[in-house]
Scaffold this active site. Sequence first.
Site, PDB file in Angstrom:
ATOM      1  N   ILE A  74       3.896   5.584  -6.083  1.00 36.96           N
ATOM      2  CA  ILE A  74       3.190   5.355  -7.366  1.00 36.96           C
ATOM      3  C   ILE A  74       2.012   6.323  -7.416  1.00 36.96           C
ATOM      4  O   ILE A  74       1.300   6.487  -6.418  1.00 36.96           O
ATOM      5  CB  ILE A  74       2.732   3.894  -7.563  1.00 36.96           C
ATOM      6  CG1 ILE A  74       1.936   3.768  -8.883  1.00 36.96           C
ATOM      7  CG2 ILE A  74       1.938   3.356  -6.385  1.00 36.96           C
ATOM      8  CD1 ILE A  74       1.760   2.331  -9.343  1.00 36.96           C
ATOM      9  N   ALA A  75       1.850   6.974  -8.550  1.00 36.02           N
ATOM     10  CA  ALA A  75       0.748   7.929  -8.688  1.00 36.02           C
ATOM     11  C   ALA A  75       0.426   8.136 -10.164  1.00 36.02           C
ATOM     12  O   ALA A  75       1.311   8.070 -11.022  1.00 36.02           O
ATOM     13  CB  ALA A  75       1.102   9.263  -8.043  1.00 36.02           C
ATOM     14  N   GLU A 108       3.954   0.165   1.861  1.00 33.96           N
ATOM     15  CA  GLU A 108       3.016   0.689   2.859  1.00 33.96           C
ATOM     16  C   GLU A 108       1.929   1.466   2.129  1.00 33.96           C
ATOM     17  O   GLU A 108       2.206   2.132   1.137  1.00 33.96           O
ATOM     18  CB  GLU A 108       3.701   1.661   3.836  1.00 33.96           C
ATOM     19  CG  GLU A 108       4.609   1.008   4.839  1.00 33.96           C
ATOM     20  CD  GLU A 108       6.034   0.925   4.341  1.00 33.96           C
ATOM     21  OE1 GLU A 108       6.373   1.631   3.360  1.00 33.96           O
ATOM     22  OE2 GLU A 108       6.826   0.169   4.928  1.00 33.96           O
ATOM     23  N   ASN A 113      -6.843   4.124   1.936  1.00 32.00           N
ATOM     24  CA  ASN A 113      -6.635   4.234   0.480  1.00 32.00           C
ATOM     25  C   ASN A 113      -7.142   2.967  -0.223  1.00 32.00           C
ATOM     26  O   ASN A 113      -6.377   2.092  -0.626  1.00 32.00           O
ATOM     27  CB  ASN A 113      -5.154   4.486   0.178  1.00 32.00           C
ATOM     28  CG  ASN A 113      -4.922   4.906  -1.267  1.00 32.00           C
ATOM     29  OD1 ASN A 113      -5.789   4.724  -2.121  1.00 32.00           O
ATOM     30  ND2 ASN A 113      -3.750   5.460  -1.548  1.00 32.00           N
ATOM     31  N   TYR A 120      -3.286  -3.375  -5.317  1.00 31.24           N
ATOM     32  CA  TYR A 120      -2.221  -4.265  -4.846  1.00 31.24           C
ATOM     33  C   TYR A 120      -2.754  -5.686  -4.624  1.00 31.24           C
ATOM     34  O   TYR A 120      -2.097  -6.659  -4.975  1.00 31.24           O
ATOM     35  CB  TYR A 120      -1.598  -3.713  -3.550  1.00 31.24           C
ATOM     36  CG  TYR A 120      -1.062  -2.297  -3.679  1.00 31.24           C
ATOM     37  CD1 TYR A 120      -0.449  -1.868  -4.854  1.00 31.24           C
ATOM     38  CD2 TYR A 120      -1.160  -1.389  -2.628  1.00 31.24           C
ATOM     39  CE1 TYR A 120       0.030  -0.565  -4.979  1.00 31.24           C
ATOM     40  CE2 TYR A 120      -0.679  -0.089  -2.738  1.00 31.24           C
ATOM     41  CZ  TYR A 120      -0.096   0.316  -3.926  1.00 31.24           C
ATOM     42  OH  TYR A 120       0.382   1.597  -4.053  1.00 31.24           O
TER      43      TYR A 120
END
Length: 161
Positions: A74-75, A108, A113, A120
């Site tokens: 995801i970005a 993961e 980060n 999350y």
Amino acid sequence: MGSPEIAIFPMTPADLDGVMEVERRSFLTPWSREAFQSELMQTYTLYLVAREGRKVVAHGGMHVVWEDSHVTNIAVLPEYRGRGLGEHMMRELLLRAVQRGANRMTLEVRATNTPAQTLYRKLGFITQPGAVRKGYYQDTGEDAIIMWKDPLVDNGAAESC
Ligand SMILES: CC(C)(COP(=O)(O)OP(=O)(O)OC[C@H]1O[C@@H](n2cnc3c(N)ncnc32)[C@H](O)[C@@H]1OP(=O)(O)O)[C@@H](O)C(=O)NCCC(=O)NCCS
């Protein structure tokens, strides 16, 4: 004329130039175009892009196998971060995982980060002490924290997205 709205669509091969731009600007070790091409050919994968008009501004994807879903990527383009787009993408992945029959999701994330881990956690992912893959990221040798959301569906009601 105002700027076009941002909307989420299934990723297609035509998106890959834009996806590679998001990758290059988001990760120390971006995925290759071939990696995405290969993922798009599998039946157990689901990849999405957010487009503003024709421009790809974010992407995300996962594997879904029976009850298990695993976020692989995801970005968001740096200049589009901090406006809810990453959260929208994650909620869309959660919804589509449930629609495909999944009832668990895992991922993961780099130990350092903080933005991603906070996102999350906001969406109900948890971790436990020791849920770590030591040296998982080959570029820096950094550990991965394993996070999960289980169940995705509570009391028969789908995750509210
Ligand atoms: C992680 C990432 C996808 C978040 O996308 P984003 O669009 O900026 O996130 P959103 O604006 O949707 O933020 C949603 C929530 O995430 C968390 N968050 C986002 N950016 C954050 C930051 N810089 N610091 C702390 N928490 C942050 C917050 O909980 C936020 O909710 P809030 O606005 O109510 O506080 C984005 O930072 C990114 O592309 N990073 C580079 C690639 C990457 O690390 N991907 C994850 C690999 S595991």
